[in-house]
Design a protein around this motif. Structure first.
Motif, PDB file in Angstrom:
ATOM      1  N   THR A   2      26.458 -71.034 140.069  1.00  0.00           N
ATOM      2  CA  THR A   2      25.263 -71.694 139.369  1.00  0.00           C
ATOM      3  C   THR A   2      25.313 -71.435 137.795  1.00  0.00           C
ATOM      4  OG1 THR A   2      24.154 -71.333 141.372  1.00  0.00           O
ATOM      5  CG2 THR A   2      22.903 -71.696 139.483  1.00  0.00           C
ATOM      6  N   ASP A   3      25.147 -72.409 137.239  1.00  0.00           N
ATOM      7  CA  ASP A   3      24.913 -72.406 135.743  1.00  0.00           C
ATOM      8  C   ASP A   3      23.524 -71.685 135.293  1.00  0.00           C
ATOM      9  OD1 ASP A   3      27.228 -73.824 135.315  1.00  0.00           O
ATOM     10  OD2 ASP A   3      26.178 -75.661 135.082  1.00  0.00           O
ATOM     11  N   LYS A   4      23.344 -70.987 134.365  1.00  0.00           N
ATOM     12  CA  LYS A   4      22.055 -70.237 133.972  1.00  0.00           C
ATOM     13  C   LYS A   4      22.039 -70.382 132.533  1.00  0.00           C
ATOM     14  CE  LYS A   4      21.959 -67.252 137.980  1.00  0.00           C
ATOM     15  NZ  LYS A   4      20.580 -67.122 138.532  1.00  0.00           N
ATOM     16  N   ARG A   5      20.669 -70.821 131.811  1.00  0.00           N
ATOM     17  CA  ARG A   5      20.599 -70.864 130.680  1.00  0.00           C
ATOM     18  C   ARG A   5      19.371 -69.953 130.268  1.00  0.00           C
ATOM     19  NH1 ARG A   5      23.388 -73.943 126.512  1.00  0.00           N
ATOM     20  NH2 ARG A   5      25.044 -74.565 127.616  1.00  0.00           N
ATOM     21  N   PRO A   6      19.469 -68.909 129.996  1.00  0.00           N
ATOM     22  CA  PRO A   6      18.306 -68.027 129.644  1.00  0.00           C
ATOM     23  C   PRO A   6      17.759 -68.548 128.129  1.00  0.00           C
ATOM     24  CG  PRO A   6      20.037 -66.667 129.486  1.00  0.00           C
ATOM     25  CD  PRO A   6      20.674 -68.105 129.945  1.00  0.00           C
ATOM     26  N   PHE A   8      14.371 -67.911 131.036  1.00  0.00           N
ATOM     27  CA  PHE A   8      14.067 -68.534 132.209  1.00  0.00           C
ATOM     28  C   PHE A   8      12.630 -68.729 132.160  1.00  0.00           C
ATOM     29  CE2 PHE A   8      17.763 -65.827 133.182  1.00  0.00           C
ATOM     30  CZ  PHE A   8      18.743 -66.827 133.356  1.00  0.00           C
ATOM     31  N   THR A  40      20.409 -79.899 134.015  1.00  0.00           N
ATOM     32  CA  THR A  40      21.079 -79.709 135.279  1.00  0.00           C
ATOM     33  C   THR A  40      22.180 -81.009 135.562  1.00  0.00           C
ATOM     34  OG1 THR A  40      19.117 -81.305 136.236  1.00  0.00           O
ATOM     35  CG2 THR A  40      18.836 -78.798 136.252  1.00  0.00           C
ATOM     36  N   ASN A  84       7.096 -73.791 133.420  1.00  0.00           N
ATOM     37  CA  ASN A  84       8.492 -74.368 133.305  1.00  0.00           C
ATOM     38  C   ASN A  84       8.371 -75.474 132.807  1.00  0.00           C
ATOM     39  OD1 ASN A  84       7.188 -76.204 135.221  1.00  0.00           O
ATOM     40  ND2 ASN A  84       9.215 -76.395 136.384  1.00  0.00           N
ATOM     41  N   ASP A 113      14.405 -75.901 135.518  1.00  0.00           N
ATOM     42  CA  ASP A 113      14.585 -75.360 136.833  1.00  0.00           C
ATOM     43  C   ASP A 113      14.583 -73.776 136.887  1.00  0.00           C
ATOM     44  OD1 ASP A 113      17.246 -74.607 136.221  1.00  0.00           O
ATOM     45  OD2 ASP A 113      18.226 -75.925 137.368  1.00  0.00           O
ATOM     46  N   GLU A 114      14.532 -73.303 137.855  1.00  0.00           N
ATOM     47  CA  GLU A 114      14.494 -71.545 137.876  1.00  0.00           C
ATOM     48  C   GLU A 114      15.643 -70.968 136.868  1.00  0.00           C
ATOM     49  OE1 GLU A 114      16.654 -73.259 141.192  1.00  0.00           O
ATOM     50  OE2 GLU A 114      14.798 -73.466 140.363  1.00  0.00           O
ATOM     51  N   ASN A 115      16.831 -71.738 136.927  1.00  0.00           N
ATOM     52  CA  ASN A 115      18.014 -71.308 136.044  1.00  0.00           C
ATOM     53  C   ASN A 115      18.041 -71.608 134.578  1.00  0.00           C
ATOM     54  OD1 ASN A 115      19.346 -70.226 138.476  1.00  0.00           O
ATOM     55  ND2 ASN A 115      19.733 -72.352 138.816  1.00  0.00           N
TER      56      ASN A 115
END
Length: 138
Positions: A2-6, A8, A40, A84, A113-115
């Motif tokens: 899963t990609d994550k981009r802080p 969040f 996303t 968000n 999104d949550e990430n």
């Protein structure tokens, strides 16, 4: 993976400002692949009168944009935020192949999104022709 981009969501004033600055830096790179990684895989966009879905369409759109909008330089400003979502105002300057300069003004609404990836981006933009010596972002 899963990609994550802080940072969040839920956003605070500080994290929303960091998200806006990261977007500004990314877009000023004029690197479509780099920019697309903040969204996303199925991100939904409205940019002026163009509707896009997904990273592949985003990359192609940005390639075309920066082939037309030369020497692009952008500034974003946080307007509002909530859990968000973030709203920004922006302006950018660019010139076309005939060397006519423009300043483009607009507003964007973002949803994450949550990430920390942007799943929706809705942009309204207006262009103003300017003289080269009226540029602010040289």
């Amino acid at each position: 993976m899963t990609d994550k981009r802080p940072p969040f969501p839920p956003f605070t004033a500080e994290t929303a400002l960091r998200k806006v600055k990261a977007a500004e830096d990314g877009w000023n790179s004029r690197d479509p692949e780099r920019v697309s990684l903040a969204y996303t895989e199925d991100s939904e966009w409205r940019n002026r009168d163009t509707f896009l879905r997904g990273r592949a369409e985003i990359v192609e759109f940005l390639r075309d944009k920066w082939r037309r909008e030369l020497d692009y330089r952008l500034r974003k400003e946080l307007w509002a935020f909530t859990d968000n979502r973030i709203a920004v105002r922006f302006e950018y300057e660019w010139h076309n192949h005939e060397d006519q300069w423009f300043r483009s003004y607009g507003n964007e609404n973002w949803e994450f999104d949550e990430n920390g990836l942007m799943r929706r981006r809705y942009a309204s933009i207006n262009d103003l022709p300017i003289a080269a010596n009226d540029r602010r972002m040289a």
